[in-house]
Design a protein around this motif. Sequence first.
Motif, mmCIF file in Angstrom:
data_model
loop_
_atom_site.group_PDB
_atom_site.id
_atom_site.type_symbol
_atom_site.label_atom_id
_atom_site.label_comp_id
_atom_site.label_asym_id
_atom_site.label_seq_id
_atom_site.Cartn_x
_atom_site.Cartn_y
_atom_site.Cartn_z
ATOM 1 N N UNK A 149 0.852 -1.193 0.000
ATOM 2 C CA UNK A 149 0.000 0.000 0.000
ATOM 3 C C UNK A 149 0.890 1.246 0.000
ATOM 4 N N UNK A 150 0.951 1.910 -1.158
ATOM 5 C CA UNK A 150 1.771 3.124 -1.275
ATOM 6 C C UNK A 150 3.248 2.848 -1.341
ATOM 7 N N UNK A 151 3.607 1.573 -1.510
ATOM 8 C CA UNK A 151 5.016 1.211 -1.554
ATOM 9 C C UNK A 151 5.155 -0.148 -2.243
ATOM 10 N N UNK A 152 6.353 -0.551 -2.511
ATOM 11 C CA UNK A 152 6.605 -1.878 -3.080
ATOM 12 C C UNK A 152 6.454 -2.915 -1.981
ATOM 13 N N UNK A 153 5.684 -3.974 -2.237
ATOM 14 C CA UNK A 153 5.505 -4.998 -1.193
ATOM 15 C C UNK A 153 6.851 -5.575 -0.743
ATOM 16 N N UNK A 154 6.982 -5.762 0.562
ATOM 17 C CA UNK A 154 8.219 -6.342 1.106
ATOM 18 C C UNK A 154 7.836 -7.078 2.383
ATOM 19 N N UNK A 155 7.264 -8.284 2.245
ATOM 20 C CA UNK A 155 6.755 -9.015 3.406
ATOM 21 C C UNK A 155 7.803 -9.256 4.479
ATOM 22 N N UNK A 156 9.050 -9.559 4.071
ATOM 23 C CA UNK A 156 10.068 -9.835 5.085
ATOM 24 C C UNK A 156 10.307 -8.610 5.971
ATOM 25 N N UNK A 157 10.444 -7.433 5.329
ATOM 26 C CA UNK A 157 10.641 -6.195 6.117
ATOM 27 C C UNK A 157 9.380 -5.873 6.900
ATOM 28 N N UNK A 158 8.231 -6.167 6.299
ATOM 29 C CA UNK A 158 6.966 -5.904 6.980
ATOM 30 C C UNK A 158 6.902 -6.661 8.301
ATOM 31 N N UNK A 159 7.358 -7.926 8.256
ATOM 32 C CA UNK A 159 7.328 -8.754 9.468
ATOM 33 C C UNK A 159 8.132 -8.093 10.584
ATOM 34 N N UNK A 160 9.269 -7.494 10.223
ATOM 35 C CA UNK A 160 10.121 -6.855 11.236
ATOM 36 C C UNK A 160 9.388 -5.705 11.924
ATOM 37 N N UNK A 206 -0.432 -12.933 13.073
ATOM 38 C CA UNK A 206 -1.172 -14.201 13.029
ATOM 39 C C UNK A 206 -1.510 -14.560 11.590
ATOM 40 N N UNK A 207 -2.016 -13.557 10.835
ATOM 41 C CA UNK A 207 -2.329 -13.784 9.419
ATOM 42 C C UNK A 207 -1.099 -14.186 8.624
ATOM 43 N N UNK A 208 0.025 -13.522 8.925
ATOM 44 C CA UNK A 208 1.261 -13.788 8.179
ATOM 45 C C UNK A 208 1.695 -15.231 8.389
ATOM 46 N N UNK A 209 1.674 -15.674 9.642
ATOM 47 C CA UNK A 209 2.069 -17.069 9.902
ATOM 48 C C UNK A 209 1.022 -18.052 9.359
ATOM 49 N N UNK A 210 -0.237 -17.650 9.365
ATOM 50 C CA UNK A 210 -1.290 -18.525 8.837
ATOM 51 C C UNK A 210 -1.156 -18.714 7.323
ATOM 52 N N UNK A 211 -0.802 -17.629 6.634
ATOM 53 C CA UNK A 211 -0.738 -17.668 5.172
ATOM 54 C C UNK A 211 0.687 -17.852 4.649
ATOM 55 N N UNK A 212 1.695 -17.703 5.548
ATOM 56 C CA UNK A 212 3.086 -17.837 5.094
ATOM 57 C C UNK A 212 3.563 -16.605 4.355
ATOM 58 N N UNK A 213 3.097 -15.427 4.750
ATOM 59 C CA UNK A 213 3.525 -14.176 4.111
ATOM 60 C C UNK A 213 4.729 -13.613 4.876
ATOM 61 N N UNK A 214 5.925 -13.678 4.250
ATOM 62 C CA UNK A 214 7.142 -13.135 4.862
ATOM 63 C C UNK A 214 7.754 -14.043 5.884
ATOM 64 N N UNK A 215 7.076 -15.114 6.237
ATOM 65 C CA UNK A 215 7.586 -16.121 7.182
ATOM 66 C C UNK A 215 7.110 -17.488 6.711
ATOM 67 N N UNK A 216 7.695 -18.512 7.282
ATOM 68 C CA UNK A 216 7.212 -19.845 6.948
ATOM 69 C C UNK A 216 5.846 -20.043 7.585
ATOM 70 N N UNK A 222 0.713 -22.718 11.617
ATOM 71 C CA UNK A 222 -0.604 -22.481 12.227
ATOM 72 C C UNK A 222 -0.510 -22.288 13.733
ATOM 73 N N UNK A 223 0.427 -23.002 14.340
ATOM 74 C CA UNK A 223 0.543 -22.921 15.798
ATOM 75 C C UNK A 223 0.983 -21.518 16.242
ATOM 76 N N UNK A 224 2.009 -21.010 15.562
ATOM 77 C CA UNK A 224 2.484 -19.662 15.900
ATOM 78 C C UNK A 224 1.418 -18.627 15.552
ATOM 79 N N UNK A 225 0.696 -18.914 14.444
ATOM 80 C CA UNK A 225 -0.375 -18.001 14.044
ATOM 81 C C UNK A 225 -1.398 -17.876 15.157
ATOM 82 N N UNK A 226 -1.793 -19.026 15.734
ATOM 83 C CA UNK A 226 -2.792 -19.000 16.800
ATOM 84 C C UNK A 226 -2.262 -18.296 18.051
#
Length: 833
Positions: free
Chosen positions: A764-775, A793-803, A806-810
Amino acid sequence: METLKENFERLSAKIKTSGKPAAAWFPQYTTTSLLNTENWWEALAVCEYALDTCEDETLTEDFFELIFSAFDCNVEVDLNEEEYEFWWEKVMQVCDRVAEFSGAGWAQKGAKYSEARYGKRDMSFLFPYYEKAADMGWAEAEATVAYWKFMGFYCEQDKEEGERRFAALSSPEALLWGKHYRAFAEEFTGNKEKALQIRKELLEELPEGHRLRAHTYAALGDAIDREEGGVAEEAAYYEKSLEIVPNLYTLKNLATLYFRYPELGKPKELGFELWEKAWHAGVWSAANFLGYNYQEEEWQDMPKAIEWLEKGMLYCELYSAYELALIYLYSDDYKNVERGLMCLDRCVEGDYVTGIEGLAIVYFNGDLVEEDMNRAKELLEKAVELGSGNAAYRIGWMYERGFLSEKPDYVKAMECYEKAASMENADGYCRAALYLANGYSGVTDAVKSREYYEKAAELGSCFALIELSFLYENGDGVEKSYEKAFELCSKAAGEEYPYAMFRVGFYLEKGVLGEARLEEAFGWYVKAAEAGDMDAVFALGRCYKHGIGTEEDFDKALECFSKGAEKNESRCLTELGLAYENGNGVEENPQKAVEYMTQAAEQNYGYAQFKMGEYNFFGYGSCLEDNKKAVEWYEKAVANEVPMAMIRIGEYYLYDYDSLNESEKAYSYFKKAADEYEWYSEGLGICYEMGIGVEDNETEAFKYYTLAADSGNVTSMYRTGLCYYNGVGVKENYAEAYRWFTDAAGHENVGATYYLGKMLMYGEGCTPDPETAIQWLMKAAEKNNDKAQFELGNAYLMGNGVEENDEIAMEWFEKAAENGNEKALKITGRRRK
């Protein structure tokens, strides 16, 4: 021991039984021998013998004039009260007898009354007795009366009569004295060249050794301008006069020259010797010089000072009476209040303005006598009648402060100040100018105010110069000119006026005339601080603290602030408080920080009041957390126009720290800080966005968010980002939102940190960068931001920027739910707490 009367009777008997006529005695008395007291008394007995034996009147007149040419003063000065009474009666008897055939008797009798001790002095006899002497054809009196009439001295002025009398002078002696006085008349009317010409011609006419030569030399010396380098010439004339008449009044003037001008090569001690000789010659004002200088450090001898001042007061010298009053009233070692008040009463009786004002101050202060404002006013009014503009100013000051009425009377005060101004009093001009500038008495006149300041400045008022500099600095009623302001301050600084020195330093530091000249500014601050100006003491401390025009030196800074603190200078007290708060140059000490800050705050210093609000709000040093006390201090700071305090109170009401439910009060504080001082916080934007205390207005909200953000307010950076993100008060713009969130996140704002992570995650308004987003999301989540926790939670559930996990997501959903996140509550099946 033989009394004075017995001594005189013995001398009279010796002369009467000598078998010699009086004329045979006359030649043995000279100007030198008559300086001996015993010889003078013997000469007086001879004069009385001449009168008893009807000696030749011309010879007797000449002898009388000789022995009364100030030699009589030498005799009287050390007499006690009883002896003086005998001396007075005997002298008056001789004068009366001589007056039967010579005007010299009348003239000497008038002179005696004009120079007598307290209780006998009566100036009203001087002119009429001299007039009798003139009418009898005594040459010196004829010229003297003509001069007095012409000038209005000791009588009502009548120039025509004076001119008539000058024209009527006929005897050679009278004509010579007439020229002598004509020179004075020319001098008084401003024709100094003519006066000089007359005196030079007179010296050519007078025979060597003539008494009038001594007076002419004295007058030539008096006329010389010392400022033009004529000191040596002046001294030479006085020395010539004393070669002819060794006991002339010039003794005092010559003593003063020797004492004040080392270039004459005379020891200062000689000044004291000559002043004493002048005193014995009947120059009673010499006592003033002796009494004053014996109080000075180099020659200090207070018993001698008092002795001479007492002598001066005995002979009606009012300056001596005033100086004695100061010693007796205010010197611990010589205090004698009763006599001190008597001395001031003498000043009042003698119309001595300084003494009258001094007694008024005594009644005003009420330390030495019972306070009596009416008596003080009565005395000052007498001084005003005698021409004292200072007294008129003081009465105005009393009206201004309510000492003469139930409450301050600014109208009467202004009347007095204008009266003082009409009498060319600089303080009166300044105060009247201040009133007119501010309308204190109901009238405002900026032009006249400036004119008054200008007149006061012409009279040498450094205060007026400073006030005029402010007018030019601010362009109040004049064309704005920093150059003129600086010029005026520099002029006052040249007069060693401490505050002016500070102002010159201030101008140089701030570079109002161009480039800042910090080293010069520092130099002026040093001079002004040494002269005791507290503004400069503070400024000098600030220079040392921040290295302005000199090397940074916390020790010297604290030395300056401590010096100011000793004088209760509020800014210096505040700086010491800050030093102990932050450990700058001293060991950190919260207790001392609070002590110094309290002292400054209690003096109504706004910033210190703000700091006391902070100390009480957050709990610091000896201050416990106490919102009520904090708000009290903040309100005091607000009254002193401290915008930081306005922001703090606004936040207090907006965020409802004490559950008062009065958030609408916040708006006025935020608005005042913004509009009047350009101090911005997110508070005003929130008020407009949410309609708190004002009608909601998203455009205004966005405006104030950006103003606050531009001034460095981190929360406003975040809220500006939100406005761009959500289109609040401005068109939606993700790129701008991303920029503002980046700035706020860089300053550890948690909300901005979340949005930065979210926008990087979805581009949103920038180039996507999931890894930096996670930080960024992780950083916000660790600060318990529920939205960041949900996004993780969503990131870990969907694997966006991280592996995907589901457990960590919850785990993150659970944390978000615990923090009240609506979406997380639904996912976890939890209920809102």
